[in-house]
Design a protein around this motif. Sequence first.
Motif: not given
Length: 258
Positions: A226, A51, A165, A48-49, A230
């Motif tokens: 986040l 993204f 994540t 996730v960091e 996406h």
Amino acid sequence: MASAPQQGLPLFYNQIEPLSSQVHGDYRARTFDKASFLVDQHAVPVTVEEFPMVQRFMPIVFSVGDEPVPLALMGLNEGVNVFFDSEGTLTEPNFYVPAYVRRYPYLLARLRPDSDELSLCFDPTSNVIGAFEDGEPLFDNGQPSELTKNILQFNESFEQAGARTGAFMKDLKDLGLLIDGEVSIQPDGAEQPFIYRGFLMVDEAKLNELRGDQLRKITQNGMLPLIYAHLFSLALMRDIFGRQMRLGKVPQPQPQLV
């Protein structure tokens, strides 16, 4: 979708061997500018960091299955990578290479199922680590070299990002935001559209229908930006498709598994 190699090893890894000063005391690590393991790989796990950086260059989708993971798409079809050439050389001067790629051939692995301890390991088939005359030493007088310490730190950070994540993915599932994805691309002059399926994505309609307390939660814990990273990245599907067309790597129009 991205899948692990046989014998339960992570993607890219053919073998795993724990790094030891007793066994590998004279080993050195070479730098490499070609990633041959990426040539036929179209999807790579991301955390996730990553993204915010990934969404500038690649679509971010989620794998299907009971435990979905975020994936950066380097191609829309199996065996197609539009960012690395046939020798594994990066063809883009300005590009973000995911941490999962950059950590290879190292990783932290649990060597005993009854222990939570993680050990620094490597893939001995990578031709990057060995008893070479060139390269940087992995050990200095039996102790980890500065290089090895940095490698360990990077892998520890990667594991921590992986845990965050996993929590993000659990929240997406608990909120019921994931749906089967589908992208239809109609090129000029084509009789039929190219349809891509086989991945998960966030349902914007469900996102907009969240209760106030749910929306407040994902705003406060940092999930909301986040999610939008996406969603915004999905527009790059057509960019990846265009790259495939220019490379002559687009199959006949029919449902494809991303």
